[in-house]
Design a protein around this motif. Sequence first.
Motif, PDB file in Angstrom:
ATOM      1  N   GLN A  64      28.111  43.047  35.373  1.00  0.00           N
ATOM      2  CA  GLN A  64      27.389  44.216  34.873  1.00  0.00           C
ATOM      3  C   GLN A  64      27.052  45.217  35.975  1.00  0.00           C
ATOM      4  OE1 GLN A  64      24.557  41.563  32.936  1.00  0.00           O
ATOM      5  NE2 GLN A  64      24.912  42.615  30.986  1.00  0.00           N
ATOM      6  N   GLY A  65      27.037  44.733  37.207  1.00  0.00           N
ATOM      7  CA  GLY A  65      26.776  45.630  38.328  1.00  0.00           C
ATOM      8  C   GLY A  65      27.982  45.811  39.224  1.00  0.00           C
ATOM      9  N   ALA A  66      29.147  45.387  38.756  1.00  0.00           N
ATOM     10  CA  ALA A  66      30.346  45.411  39.597  1.00  0.00           C
ATOM     11  C   ALA A  66      31.006  46.788  39.582  1.00  0.00           C
ATOM     12  CB  ALA A  66      31.343  44.355  39.130  1.00  0.00           C
ATOM     13  N   GLY A  67      31.546  47.156  40.727  1.00  0.00           N
ATOM     14  CA  GLY A  67      32.318  48.379  40.811  1.00  0.00           C
ATOM     15  C   GLY A  67      33.809  48.140  40.749  1.00  0.00           C
ATOM     16  N   ALA A  68      34.212  46.848  40.862  1.00  0.00           N
ATOM     17  CA  ALA A  68      35.641  46.531  40.842  1.00  0.00           C
ATOM     18  C   ALA A  68      35.840  45.110  40.347  1.00  0.00           C
ATOM     19  CB  ALA A  68      36.247  46.693  42.233  1.00  0.00           C
ATOM     20  N   PHE A  69      37.005  44.902  39.715  1.00  0.00           N
ATOM     21  CA  PHE A  69      37.364  43.571  39.201  1.00  0.00           C
ATOM     22  C   PHE A  69      38.841  43.338  39.436  1.00  0.00           C
ATOM     23  CE2 PHE A  69      39.081  40.859  35.825  1.00  0.00           C
ATOM     24  CZ  PHE A  69      38.242  39.750  35.914  1.00  0.00           C
ATOM     25  N   ALA A  70      39.171  42.168  39.984  1.00  0.00           N
ATOM     26  CA  ALA A  70      40.570  41.807  40.228  1.00  0.00           C
ATOM     27  C   ALA A  70      40.871  40.494  39.518  1.00  0.00           C
ATOM     28  CB  ALA A  70      40.838  41.657  41.717  1.00  0.00           C
ATOM     29  N   ALA A  71      41.930  40.479  38.703  1.00  0.00           N
ATOM     30  CA  ALA A  71      42.372  39.268  38.009  1.00  0.00           C
ATOM     31  C   ALA A  71      43.637  38.771  38.692  1.00  0.00           C
ATOM     32  CB  ALA A  71      42.620  39.559  36.543  1.00  0.00           C
ATOM     33  N   VAL A  72      43.516  37.713  39.465  1.00  0.00           N
ATOM     34  CA  VAL A  72      44.652  37.225  40.257  1.00  0.00           C
ATOM     35  C   VAL A  72      44.867  35.730  40.073  1.00  0.00           C
ATOM     36  CG1 VAL A  72      44.573  39.050  41.994  1.00  0.00           C
ATOM     37  CG2 VAL A  72      43.135  37.040  42.284  1.00  0.00           C
ATOM     38  N   SER A  73      44.628  35.244  38.850  1.00  0.00           N
ATOM     39  CA  SER A  73      44.909  33.842  38.566  1.00  0.00           C
ATOM     40  C   SER A  73      46.413  33.657  38.421  1.00  0.00           C
ATOM     41  CB  SER A  73      44.186  33.399  37.292  1.00  0.00           C
ATOM     42  OG  SER A  73      44.859  33.881  36.144  1.00  0.00           O
ATOM     43  N   SER A  74      46.842  32.446  38.107  1.00  0.00           N
ATOM     44  CA  SER A  74      48.273  32.161  37.997  1.00  0.00           C
ATOM     45  C   SER A  74      48.833  32.444  36.607  1.00  0.00           C
ATOM     46  CB  SER A  74      48.549  30.691  38.348  1.00  0.00           C
ATOM     47  OG  SER A  74      47.808  29.829  37.491  1.00  0.00           O
ATOM     48  N   GLY A  75      48.007  32.940  35.694  1.00  0.00           N
ATOM     49  CA  GLY A  75      48.473  33.183  34.322  1.00  0.00           C
ATOM     50  C   GLY A  75      48.433  34.648  33.932  1.00  0.00           C
ATOM     51  N   ASP A  76      49.570  35.187  33.497  1.00  0.00           N
ATOM     52  CA  ASP A  76      49.636  36.586  33.083  1.00  0.00           C
ATOM     53  C   ASP A  76      48.663  36.888  31.947  1.00  0.00           C
ATOM     54  OD1 ASP A  76      51.608  36.886  34.937  1.00  0.00           O
ATOM     55  OD2 ASP A  76      53.177  37.525  33.532  1.00  0.00           O
ATOM     56  N   ASN A  77      48.671  36.058  30.916  1.00  0.00           N
ATOM     57  CA  ASN A  77      47.827  36.324  29.762  1.00  0.00           C
ATOM     58  C   ASN A  77      46.353  36.327  30.133  1.00  0.00           C
ATOM     59  OD1 ASN A  77      50.049  36.502  28.053  1.00  0.00           O
ATOM     60  ND2 ASN A  77      49.975  34.345  27.479  1.00  0.00           N
ATOM     61  N   SER A  78      45.948  35.354  30.950  1.00  0.00           N
ATOM     62  CA  SER A  78      44.547  35.282  31.384  1.00  0.00           C
ATOM     63  C   SER A  78      44.165  36.508  32.199  1.00  0.00           C
ATOM     64  CB  SER A  78      44.310  34.010  32.215  1.00  0.00           C
ATOM     65  OG  SER A  78      44.520  32.851  31.435  1.00  0.00           O
ATOM     66  N   ASN A  79      45.070  36.939  33.078  1.00  0.00           N
ATOM     67  CA  ASN A  79      44.771  38.088  33.927  1.00  0.00           C
ATOM     68  C   ASN A  79      44.602  39.362  33.105  1.00  0.00           C
ATOM     69  OD1 ASN A  79      44.842  36.544  36.249  1.00  0.00           O
ATOM     70  ND2 ASN A  79      46.949  37.060  36.753  1.00  0.00           N
ATOM     71  N   ILE A  80      45.500  39.581  32.161  1.00  0.00           N
ATOM     72  CA  ILE A  80      45.409  40.784  31.335  1.00  0.00           C
ATOM     73  C   ILE A  80      44.178  40.752  30.444  1.00  0.00           C
ATOM     74  CG2 ILE A  80      46.452  41.881  29.327  1.00  0.00           C
ATOM     75  CD1 ILE A  80      47.501  42.878  31.976  1.00  0.00           C
ATOM     76  N   LEU A  81      43.909  39.607  29.835  1.00  0.00           N
ATOM     77  CA  LEU A  81      42.742  39.498  28.963  1.00  0.00           C
ATOM     78  C   LEU A  81      41.463  39.744  29.756  1.00  0.00           C
ATOM     79  CD1 LEU A  81      41.518  38.915  26.234  1.00  0.00           C
ATOM     80  CD2 LEU A  81      41.676  36.448  26.736  1.00  0.00           C
ATOM     81  N   ALA A  82      41.365  39.141  30.927  1.00  0.00           N
ATOM     82  CA  ALA A  82      40.175  39.321  31.763  1.00  0.00           C
ATOM     83  C   ALA A  82      40.027  40.773  32.206  1.00  0.00           C
ATOM     84  CB  ALA A  82      40.252  38.401  32.980  1.00  0.00           C
ATOM     85  N   ALA A  83      41.149  41.404  32.563  1.00  0.00           N
ATOM     86  CA  ALA A  83      41.103  42.798  32.994  1.00  0.00           C
ATOM     87  C   ALA A  83      40.628  43.708  31.862  1.00  0.00           C
ATOM     88  CB  ALA A  83      42.478  43.230  33.492  1.00  0.00           C
ATOM     89  N   ARG A  84      41.090  43.435  30.654  1.00  0.00           N
ATOM     90  CA  ARG A  84      40.679  44.249  29.514  1.00  0.00           C
ATOM     91  C   ARG A  84      39.197  44.049  29.194  1.00  0.00           C
ATOM     92  NH1 ARG A  84      44.764  44.612  24.572  1.00  0.00           N
ATOM     93  NH2 ARG A  84      43.286  46.307  24.173  1.00  0.00           N
ATOM     94  N   VAL A  85      38.716  42.811  29.307  1.00  0.00           N
ATOM     95  CA  VAL A  85      37.290  42.555  29.071  1.00  0.00           C
ATOM     96  C   VAL A  85      36.444  43.293  30.108  1.00  0.00           C
ATOM     97  CG1 VAL A  85      35.487  40.796  29.096  1.00  0.00           C
ATOM     98  CG2 VAL A  85      37.631  40.342  27.913  1.00  0.00           C
ATOM     99  N   ALA A  86      36.861  43.223  31.362  1.00  0.00           N
ATOM    100  CA  ALA A  86      36.118  43.905  32.427  1.00  0.00           C
ATOM    101  C   ALA A  86      36.089  45.408  32.191  1.00  0.00           C
ATOM    102  CB  ALA A  86      36.743  43.585  33.782  1.00  0.00           C
ATOM    103  N   ARG A  87      37.229  45.974  31.787  1.00  0.00           N
ATOM    104  CA  ARG A  87      37.325  47.422  31.601  1.00  0.00           C
ATOM    105  C   ARG A  87      36.639  47.858  30.306  1.00  0.00           C
ATOM    106  NH1 ARG A  87      41.323  51.156  32.596  1.00  0.00           N
ATOM    107  NH2 ARG A  87      41.144  50.492  34.775  1.00  0.00           N
ATOM    108  N   GLU A  88      36.972  47.189  29.191  1.00  0.00           N
ATOM    109  CA  GLU A  88      36.549  47.677  27.881  1.00  0.00           C
ATOM    110  C   GLU A  88      35.163  47.207  27.467  1.00  0.00           C
ATOM    111  OE1 GLU A  88      39.745  46.503  25.304  1.00  0.00           O
ATOM    112  OE2 GLU A  88      41.263  47.486  26.572  1.00  0.00           O
ATOM    113  N   THR A  89      34.787  45.991  27.866  1.00  0.00           N
ATOM    114  CA  THR A  89      33.470  45.467  27.467  1.00  0.00           C
ATOM    115  C   THR A  89      32.381  45.856  28.458  1.00  0.00           C
ATOM    116  OG1 THR A  89      34.508  43.576  26.368  1.00  0.00           O
ATOM    117  CG2 THR A  89      32.159  43.381  26.902  1.00  0.00           C
ATOM    118  N   PHE A  90      32.712  45.777  29.755  1.00  0.00           N
ATOM    119  CA  PHE A  90      31.684  46.011  30.773  1.00  0.00           C
ATOM    120  C   PHE A  90      31.847  47.341  31.501  1.00  0.00           C
ATOM    121  CE2 PHE A  90      31.811  41.376  30.267  1.00  0.00           C
ATOM    122  CZ  PHE A  90      30.457  41.128  30.011  1.00  0.00           C
ATOM    123  N   GLY A  91      32.897  48.075  31.197  1.00  0.00           N
ATOM    124  CA  GLY A  91      33.053  49.406  31.763  1.00  0.00           C
ATOM    125  C   GLY A  91      33.261  49.457  33.263  1.00  0.00           C
ATOM    126  N   VAL A  92      33.871  48.406  33.829  1.00  0.00           N
ATOM    127  CA  VAL A  92      34.136  48.403  35.267  1.00  0.00           C
ATOM    128  C   VAL A  92      35.182  49.476  35.570  1.00  0.00           C
ATOM    129  CG1 VAL A  92      34.932  47.042  37.237  1.00  0.00           C
ATOM    130  CG2 VAL A  92      33.579  45.962  35.427  1.00  0.00           C
TER     131      VAL A  92
END
Length: 219
Positions: A64-92
């Motif tokens: 909630q206080g982050a200025g940046a988020f990086a999804a660098v796990s070994s799974g494409d689906n997990s990385n994209i889902l996490a990136a979308r949550v960070a961008r769309e839900t928390f507005g990073v």
Amino acid sequence: MHIVIMGCGRVGSALALSMEDLGHSVAVVDQDPNAFRRLGTGFAGRRVTGTGFDRDTLIDAGIQGAGAFAAVSSGDNSNILAARVARETFGVENVVARIYDPRRAEIYQRLGIPTVATVRWTADQMLRRLLPAGADEHWRDPSGTVILAEVNMNASWVGHRVSRLEDAAGVRIAALTRLGHAMLPNNETVLQEGDLAHVALLASELPKVEEIFAKGPGH
């Protein structure tokens, strides 16, 4: 800035330590608590066990206080889902996801999720070194006037000052990659074998610049 990183593999741990060295606060999320060993005992940031696209896990990591988020796990689906949550839900504001499948990377780029397509990037870098020729554009300003490109140099430029090459081509060599490390050259910097030149120039001048770099001095 507070930065949240999902994935504590080699890339995630190296990124976390680098960001902390730069003075940022960092939280690392991974499902495997043993993965945090890669951070070493000196890491002062948060270690959060959980999935990087789980809302409560991200809140624990300070999203909630982050200025940046990086999804660098070994799974494409997990990385994209996490990136979308960070961008769309928390507005990073600054979000990036590592993707192994370059076809997926192109799709998500168009959806506004910046991605690093590991396989394609590696292949492109290998190709540039196996078949060095012409220029590889890195960046272009919104008007399309100015570009930053890696331009291949004829080996005969080795031993000459950067300033001579700049004067001959009418460009600015913004950076050199030498032995795997980036550096900012000055007028006294001498070009060495294996240097990669990152050149700022007018887009319209690219063909001329490529020709001058390829011919070498005295032509």
